[in-house]
Structure formats: structure tokens, C-alpha cells
Scaffold this motif. Structure first.
Motif, PDB file in Angstrom:
ATOM      1  N   GLY A  32       1.250  -1.246  -0.004  1.00  0.00           N
ATOM      2  CA  GLY A  32       0.043   0.145  -0.336  1.00  0.00           C
ATOM      3  C   GLY A  32       0.822   0.932  -0.011  1.00  0.00           C
ATOM      4  O   GLY A  32       0.320   1.889  -0.400  1.00  0.00           O
ATOM      5  N   VAL A  33       1.889   1.672   0.491  1.00  0.00           N
ATOM      6  CA  VAL A  33       3.058   2.123   0.910  1.00  0.00           C
ATOM      7  C   VAL A  33       4.093   2.254  -0.618  1.00  0.00           C
ATOM      8  O   VAL A  33       4.176   3.459  -1.154  1.00  0.00           O
ATOM      9  CB  VAL A  33       3.889   2.233   2.119  1.00  0.00           C
ATOM     10  N   LEU A  34       4.352   1.405  -0.465  1.00  0.00           N
ATOM     11  CA  LEU A  34       5.899   1.502  -1.708  1.00  0.00           C
ATOM     12  C   LEU A  34       5.326   0.354  -2.854  1.00  0.00           C
ATOM     13  O   LEU A  34       6.563   0.785  -4.060  1.00  0.00           O
ATOM     14  CB  LEU A  34       7.284   0.688  -1.184  1.00  0.00           C
ATOM     15  N   LEU A  35       4.519   0.001  -3.319  1.00  0.00           N
ATOM     16  CA  LEU A  35       3.787  -0.754  -4.568  1.00  0.00           C
ATOM     17  C   LEU A  35       4.733  -1.564  -4.486  1.00  0.00           C
ATOM     18  O   LEU A  35       5.181  -2.199  -5.903  1.00  0.00           O
ATOM     19  CB  LEU A  35       3.304   0.474  -5.552  1.00  0.00           C
ATOM     20  N   LEU A  36       5.080  -2.215  -3.547  1.00  0.00           N
ATOM     21  CA  LEU A  36       6.230  -3.074  -3.801  1.00  0.00           C
ATOM     22  C   LEU A  36       5.218  -4.692  -2.541  1.00  0.00           C
ATOM     23  O   LEU A  36       5.185  -4.265  -1.162  1.00  0.00           O
ATOM     24  CB  LEU A  36       7.606  -3.558  -2.743  1.00  0.00           C
ATOM     25  N   ILE A  37       5.864  -5.925  -3.522  1.00  0.00           N
ATOM     26  CA  ILE A  37       5.879  -7.266  -3.290  1.00  0.00           C
ATOM     27  C   ILE A  37       6.899  -7.397  -2.224  1.00  0.00           C
ATOM     28  O   ILE A  37       7.679  -8.337  -2.719  1.00  0.00           O
ATOM     29  CB  ILE A  37       5.265  -7.648  -3.780  1.00  0.00           C
ATOM     30  N   ASN A  38       6.422  -7.451  -1.308  1.00  0.00           N
ATOM     31  CA  ASN A  38       7.805  -8.459  -0.053  1.00  0.00           C
ATOM     32  C   ASN A  38       7.781  -9.918   0.038  1.00  0.00           C
ATOM     33  O   ASN A  38       7.075  -9.902   0.588  1.00  0.00           O
ATOM     34  CB  ASN A  38       7.413  -7.294   0.861  1.00  0.00           C
ATOM     35  N   VAL A  98      18.832  -2.089   4.033  1.00  0.00           N
ATOM     36  CA  VAL A  98      20.497  -3.275   3.584  1.00  0.00           C
ATOM     37  C   VAL A  98      19.280  -3.226   2.118  1.00  0.00           C
ATOM     38  O   VAL A  98      20.721  -2.432   0.989  1.00  0.00           O
ATOM     39  CB  VAL A  98      20.294  -3.741   3.531  1.00  0.00           C
ATOM     40  N   ALA A  99      18.650  -3.540   1.966  1.00  0.00           N
ATOM     41  CA  ALA A  99      18.591  -4.099   0.592  1.00  0.00           C
ATOM     42  C   ALA A  99      16.931  -3.329   0.143  1.00  0.00           C
ATOM     43  O   ALA A  99      17.703  -2.806  -1.156  1.00  0.00           O
ATOM     44  CB  ALA A  99      17.447  -5.523   0.559  1.00  0.00           C
ATOM     45  N   TYR A 100      16.277  -2.763   0.609  1.00  0.00           N
ATOM     46  CA  TYR A 100      15.657  -2.239  -0.976  1.00  0.00           C
ATOM     47  C   TYR A 100      16.124  -0.505  -0.707  1.00  0.00           C
ATOM     48  O   TYR A 100      15.122  -0.223  -2.034  1.00  0.00           O
ATOM     49  CB  TYR A 100      14.038  -2.340   0.165  1.00  0.00           C
ATOM     50  N   ARG A 101      16.339  -0.225   0.165  1.00  0.00           N
ATOM     51  CA  ARG A 101      16.285   0.914   0.567  1.00  0.00           C
ATOM     52  C   ARG A 101      16.951   1.932  -0.889  1.00  0.00           C
ATOM     53  O   ARG A 101      17.371   2.902  -1.738  1.00  0.00           O
ATOM     54  CB  ARG A 101      16.583   2.221   1.571  1.00  0.00           C
ATOM     55  N   VAL A 108      15.304   1.650  -9.687  1.00  0.00           N
ATOM     56  CA  VAL A 108      15.522   1.216 -10.429  1.00  0.00           C
ATOM     57  C   VAL A 108      14.171   0.558 -10.505  1.00  0.00           C
ATOM     58  O   VAL A 108      12.878   0.988 -10.553  1.00  0.00           O
ATOM     59  CB  VAL A 108      16.715   0.215 -10.050  1.00  0.00           C
ATOM     60  N   SER A 109      13.909  -0.051 -11.717  1.00  0.00           N
ATOM     61  CA  SER A 109      12.363  -0.699 -12.464  1.00  0.00           C
ATOM     62  C   SER A 109      11.946  -1.872 -10.182  1.00  0.00           C
ATOM     63  O   SER A 109      12.709  -2.486  -9.938  1.00  0.00           O
ATOM     64  CB  SER A 109      12.220  -1.765 -13.706  1.00  0.00           C
ATOM     65  N   ARG A 110      10.708  -1.888 -10.999  1.00  0.00           N
ATOM     66  CA  ARG A 110      10.611  -2.581  -9.566  1.00  0.00           C
ATOM     67  C   ARG A 110      10.285  -4.432  -9.877  1.00  0.00           C
ATOM     68  O   ARG A 110      10.902  -4.704  -9.409  1.00  0.00           O
ATOM     69  CB  ARG A 110       8.781  -3.019  -9.859  1.00  0.00           C
ATOM     70  N   LEU A 111      11.207  -4.694 -10.932  1.00  0.00           N
ATOM     71  CA  LEU A 111      11.821  -6.052 -11.461  1.00  0.00           C
ATOM     72  C   LEU A 111      12.499  -6.451  -9.985  1.00  0.00           C
ATOM     73  O   LEU A 111      12.133  -7.724  -9.928  1.00  0.00           O
ATOM     74  CB  LEU A 111      11.568  -5.864 -12.571  1.00  0.00           C
ATOM     75  N   TYR A 112      13.300  -5.498 -10.677  1.00  0.00           N
ATOM     76  CA  TYR A 112      14.664  -6.036  -9.652  1.00  0.00           C
ATOM     77  C   TYR A 112      14.348  -5.815  -8.103  1.00  0.00           C
ATOM     78  O   TYR A 112      15.551  -6.669  -7.471  1.00  0.00           O
ATOM     79  CB  TYR A 112      15.960  -5.093  -9.744  1.00  0.00           C
ATOM     80  N   VAL A 113      13.448  -4.928  -7.486  1.00  0.00           N
ATOM     81  CA  VAL A 113      12.867  -5.459  -6.554  1.00  0.00           C
ATOM     82  C   VAL A 113      12.396  -6.427  -5.957  1.00  0.00           C
ATOM     83  O   VAL A 113      12.284  -6.739  -4.879  1.00  0.00           O
ATOM     84  CB  VAL A 113      12.103  -3.474  -5.575  1.00  0.00           C
ATOM     85  N   VAL A 114      11.672  -6.776  -6.433  1.00  0.00           N
ATOM     86  CA  VAL A 114      10.969  -8.096  -6.748  1.00  0.00           C
ATOM     87  C   VAL A 114      11.649  -9.406  -6.014  1.00  0.00           C
ATOM     88  O   VAL A 114      11.816 -10.207  -5.965  1.00  0.00           O
ATOM     89  CB  VAL A 114       9.463  -8.479  -7.588  1.00  0.00           C
ATOM     90  N   ILE A 115      12.794  -9.519  -6.923  1.00  0.00           N
ATOM     91  CA  ILE A 115      14.102  -9.996  -7.204  1.00  0.00           C
ATOM     92  C   ILE A 115      14.818  -9.778  -6.296  1.00  0.00           C
ATOM     93  O   ILE A 115      15.180 -10.572  -5.726  1.00  0.00           O
ATOM     94  CB  ILE A 115      15.339 -10.013  -8.902  1.00  0.00           C
ATOM     95  N   THR A 116      15.192  -9.235  -6.071  1.00  0.00           N
ATOM     96  CA  THR A 116      15.652  -8.563  -4.191  1.00  0.00           C
ATOM     97  C   THR A 116      15.153  -9.650  -3.406  1.00  0.00           C
ATOM     98  O   THR A 116      15.795  -9.859  -2.425  1.00  0.00           O
ATOM     99  CB  THR A 116      16.141  -6.662  -3.890  1.00  0.00           C
TER     100      THR A 116
END
Length: 310
Positions: A32-38, A98-101, A108-116
Motif C-alpha cells: 500500500g505504501v511502496l507498491l512493493l510485494i515483499n 540494506v536491500a530495498y532503500r 530502478v525498475s520494480r522487477l529488480y526490487v521483486v527479485i531482491t
């Protein structure tokens, strides 16, 4: 007889759905905040269960027998939940820092964040495996299980505790997000993250608070799960985490009400399918039903379609 069986399955589904709902709340807060699926969130649930195990074991060994000043097991249970939520929140914040910020600041693209996120989950699983080994551990019994029988329906105090705690946590999170300034900031970041800093809102602080809340929910679910099913192993969060993610999507990811309802809905589908069909078909039938529901409403029960700027 049918009514008794139905009520028994109903209670079981409420308990099972509570675990999914608590974990799904963490998914939906971060999204809801980052549009990131953790995707590491299910493994944070596992880490919370293990941290709770070591805290409970330490407190039982250190203080439970130190009469007359020993701690009652129920008090130890409360302290275990409190310290586990604090320490697991630290794990979640560390992952964010360490990983997301760094990725977020580089744009970077959200794809890289999801892979991370997937990589972080694997690191937590295999790090646990390397440090603690593959042996299963038995969570200590902190609450003496009392079995009640009402009209032929049996349940324990632990089962009722899990359901009540989940409902209270949902009400608390709804209040925080809807009624507090920090909650308003969380919603503002999800709406337009570029404009929020111009209004004087500390984005990083709000994001850290979001990870604290989400990881705390995973820790709470981990301790409650280990209390109900006291067997711990390094990969216990993988399947449960994926199912909780599906529950969050089903309810409408990004919506707290959606995570709550989606978790219980998935719990009900699984329990009742297992009750009336062979258990080997449970996941097949359950996910087929969920797929049909998502086909009818792709955004989930409470989800709203988002407009994306290109």
C-alpha cells in the motif's frame, strides 16, 4: 451431527484464516505504501517463530523456576510476543535499509526490487538452515491448553486467543491507517510518492514505520502459529507466506480490509474443501475457486484499479 461438524470446521477455519490474515496484513501494508510485494515476508514470519522460540526457552529456563520470584508461563507468553515483535521488526527494518532503500533511491525498475525480495527470503531460509541446522524444534508450551466442549464442538483457549488477537490487530491497524497522521502519510505516499516530500513528510521515516508494522504482524503470527502447531523448521514460512500473499491479492492488495477478509476466505476454502474432499485435492480445489473469484474481480474484493502514468 451435520451442524456439529459444520461448527467444528467453522472454528478451525477461523483459526487457520487468522494466520493467513495476520501475514497478509504485512504484505498489504508494504504494498500500500511502496507498491512493493515483499516476497521475503513469509520468511520473516519464520524468523519471528524462531526468535519467539529462543526467547521463550530463555525465559523459561532463566526465570520460570526462580521461585518465589519466578514468572508465570502466561506472563512469559506475553513477554515472548512483545520481544519477538520488537526483534523481528528490527529484521524487517534491516532488510528495508540494506536491500530495498538503495534500489528505491536509484529509481530502478520494480522487477529488480521483486527479485531482491525473493533473494532476501532465500537468504533468511538458508541462513537459518546454516546456523541452526535442519532439525525441527518444538516450541515450548507457554499456555496450558484447556479443551472445552460446547454442544459437541471442541475448541481450546489457544484457538479462541488466535481469533480474538487477529480481530483486535485488524481494528488497531484500521485505526492507525485511517485516523492518525502517520496513517494519512502512508496513504499519501501510496497516492503520490513524488509530491509527498514537498509537503514536508519524511518519506523514509514513514516507510520504516510501515516495515515495523508489517514485520511485527509476521512475528505475532509466527508466535501464535508456533503456539498452536509447535513444530519449527527453516522452510515453514515459504508455503504459508505464498498463500498469505494470495489471500492479500484476493482481498485486494493494498487494502487492510482486503487482507483481513482474504485471509479468512482462504482459510475457510481450505478447511471446508479438506473436510468434504480428499485432502490431496485441497490445494487444487481451493486455488481453482480462488482463480475463479479473481477472474470475476481481478482487483480483488476491496481492490481498486490504479491508473499508471506512462
Amino acid at each position: 451431527m451435520f451442524l456439529q461438524t459444520f461448527l467444528q470446521n467453522f472454528l478451525n477455519a477461523l483459526q487457520w484464516g487468522s494466520f493467513y490474515a495476520l501475514i497478509a496484513l504485512g504484505y498489504t501494508l508494504v504494498y500500500g505504501v511502496l507498491l512493493l510485494i515483499n516476497f521475503a515476508h513469509g520468511d520473516i514470519f519464520m524468523v519471528g517463530a524462531y526468535i519467539g522460540f529462543f526467547i521463550a526457552t530463555f525465559l523459561l529456563g532463566k526465570y520460570a523456576l526462580a521461585l518465589p520470584f519466578g514468572l508465570h508461563p502466561t506472563l512469559i507468553f506475553g513477554l515472548t510476543i512483545l520481544f519477538t515483535m520488537i526483534l523481528t521488526a528490527g529484521v524487517g527494518v534491516t532488510l528495508e535499509r540494506v536491500a530495498y532503500r538503495p534500489l528505491r533511491r536509484k529509481g530502478v525498475s520494480r522487477l529488480y526490487v521483486v527479485i531482491t525480495a525473493l533473494m532476501c527470503g532465500l537468504l533468511l531460509e538458508n541462513g537459518n538452515l546454516a546456523l541452526l541446522g535442519a532439525n525441527r524444534r518444538s516450541f515450548p508450551e507457554l499456555i496450558p491448553k484447556t479443551i472445552y466442549n460446547f454442544a459437541g464442538v471442541t475448541f481450546t483457549d489457544t484457538k479462541i486467543l488466535v481469533i480474538i488477537v487477529t480481530i483486535l490487530v485488524f481494528i488497531l491497524l484500521e485505526t492507525i491507517v485511517r485516523k492518525t497522521k502517520l496513517g494519512m502519510a502512508m496513504r499519501a505516499i501510496s497516492y503520490d510518492r513524488m509530491a509527498v516530500p514537498l509537503m514536508g513528510i519524511p518519506v523514509d521515516t514513514v516507510i520504516v514505520f510501515t516495515f515495523i508494522l508489517g514485520s511485527s504482524m509476521a512475528a505475532l503470527a509466527g508466535v501464535l502459529f508456533a503456539t498452536s502447531y509447535p513444530v519449527l523448521e527453516p522452510y515453514m514460512g515459504a508455503l504459508v507466506g505464498w498463500k498469505a500473499f494470495i489471500a492479500a491479492v484476493l482481498g485486494g492488495i493494498g487494502e487492510i480490509r482486503g487482507a483481513f477478509v482474504g485471509g479468512f476466505l482462504l482459510g475457510f476454502v481450505e478447511i471446508f474443501v479438506a473436510a468434504y474432499f480428499p485432502s490431496t485435492l485441497r490445494d487444487l480445489i481451493a486455488f481453482s475457486i480462488l482463480l475463479i473469484l479473481l477472474t470475476i474481480k481481478p482487483t480483488g474484493i476491496f481492490g481498486v484499479a490504479r491508473a499508471t502514468k506512462v
